[in-house]
Design a protein around this motif. Structure first.
Motif, PDB file in Angstrom:
ATOM      1  N   ALA A  24     -18.261  -0.584 -29.720  1.00  0.00           N
ATOM      2  CA  ALA A  24     -18.494  -1.808 -30.491  1.00  0.00           C
ATOM      3  C   ALA A  24     -17.992  -3.026 -29.734  1.00  0.00           C
ATOM      4  N   GLY A  25     -16.794  -2.923 -29.140  1.00  0.00           N
ATOM      5  CA  GLY A  25     -16.247  -4.038 -28.377  1.00  0.00           C
ATOM      6  C   GLY A  25     -17.113  -4.404 -27.185  1.00  0.00           C
ATOM      7  N   VAL A  26     -17.628  -3.375 -26.494  1.00  0.00           N
ATOM      8  CA  VAL A  26     -18.504  -3.625 -25.345  1.00  0.00           C
ATOM      9  C   VAL A  26     -19.797  -4.305 -25.799  1.00  0.00           C
ATOM     10  N   LEU A  27     -20.394  -3.811 -26.891  1.00  0.00           N
ATOM     11  CA  LEU A  27     -21.633  -4.405 -27.397  1.00  0.00           C
ATOM     12  C   LEU A  27     -21.407  -5.838 -27.870  1.00  0.00           C
ATOM     13  N   TRP A  28     -20.263  -6.097 -28.492  1.00  0.00           N
ATOM     14  CA  TRP A  28     -19.954  -7.470 -28.903  1.00  0.00           C
ATOM     15  C   TRP A  28     -19.924  -8.407 -27.708  1.00  0.00           C
ATOM     16  N   GLY A  29     -19.478  -7.884 -26.573  1.00  0.00           N
ATOM     17  CA  GLY A  29     -19.401  -8.708 -25.380  1.00  0.00           C
ATOM     18  C   GLY A  29     -20.749  -9.212 -24.907  1.00  0.00           C
TER      19      GLY A  29
END
Length: 304
Positions: A24-29
């Motif tokens: 999720a954190g990577v996709l938010w980036g």
């Protein structure tokens, strides 16, 4: 009779939850660069981009649920959670982009993402009477320091009034994200992660769209590039990322989730460096390293 979960199964669920948060954190980036490209392509205001982001993510999820014939959330408690999450998402997005408009992306990101872990820790300490250990406080300090170095010094030309206004808006945004995180750790019967994400974002978009229409405009020319960027923004950093985030919150402490969310500015900065021509200074590299160390330390200390 209550049957306790097998230790191996519990460990597997915990590991799955952590990986859900990391992805999720990577996709938010990818959201920042994609939103920036969409604004450049269409001329939309930041508030309009936020409204379209929630609308695209929510509608795409609801279409998927209809095609796969998955049930919508059911029960009074489930729908109450959806309304709360939708309003918090609207507040989080609107306040962040408002902070950007009166200051800049760097300062708004630093205050919003940097304040979120501290707010989550405070909420856990107050509402759950959870003792916050020295190692967790040190990890948060390390992560926030790394974020400050990664973001860098805000550009000159920001007045004291604008800086204070932007700081207040960014803290409201951080409070909205922290509230979503803390609330999301408490499961609700009848509420699926994906369905809940779709309906919540549809509610958030319905709140933001009128504000964007009044303050700027929601009109844009639907070129193939604009539509493609809007779909990408709705799918990856919105529908998929938040569904994974809510799933990870089921088995992971809110404070851990808030720290892993620091992957967002880290990934966004790296993508901007690779594809948008931004340059990462030596100080920024140190900051990226500190954030990575903090996330690794935090995940390693989380029970599996």
């Amino acid at each position: 009779m209550l049957v306790s979960e097998h230790p191996v199964a519990a460990a597997r669920r915990s590991a799955t939850g952590l990986w859900s948060l990391v992805i999720a954190g990577v996709l938010w980036g990818t959201g920042g660069p994609t939103g920036s490209l969409l604004a450049h392509e269409t001329g939309l205001s930041p508030l309009a981009v936020a409204a379209y982001r929630l609308a695209a993510g929510g509608i795409l999820v609801l279409i998927w649920l209809g095609l796969t014939r998955q049930p919508l959330p059911r029960g009074r408690h489930a729908w109450a959670r959806l309304v709360v999450n939708g309003l918090l998402a609207a507040v989080f997005q609107a306040c962040f982009f408002a902070a950007v408009s009166v200051t800049n992306v760097s300062l708004a990101t630093l205050l919003t993402i940097g304040a979120s872990p501290a707010l989550v820790l405070s909420a856990e300490r107050i509402t759950r009477r959870r003792r916050i250990g020295a190692s967790m406080l040190a990890t948060v300090a390390l992560a926030v320091s790394g974020l400050a170095l990664l973001v860098g010094t805000p550009a000159d030309g920001i007045t004291t009034k604008d800086a204070l206004t932007g700081a207040g808006l960014a803290l409201f945004s951080a409070a909205g994200f922290a509230a979503i995180t803390v609330i999301g750790t408490r499961p609700v019967a009848g509420l699926d992660d994906l369905a809940g994400t779709g309906v919540s974002f549809a509610i958030g978009a319905a709140v933001l769209a009128p504000a964007a229409t009044v303050t700027s405009s929601m009109d844009f020319v639907p070129t193939p590039a604009a539509v493609g960027l809007l779909l990408l923004l709705g799918i990856a950093p919105t529908a998929m990322a938040y569904a994974l985030y809510f799933r990870g919150l089921r088995t992971t402490a809110a404070s851990t989730a808030a720290l892993i969310a620091l992957l967002e500015p880290l990934v966004a900065t790296l993508l901007a460096t690779l594809f948008l021509g931004d340059r990462l200074s030596s100080t920024g590299l140190v900051g990226a390293g500190l954030i990575t160390i903090a996330i690794v330390l935090n995940t390693r200390s989380t029970p599996h």
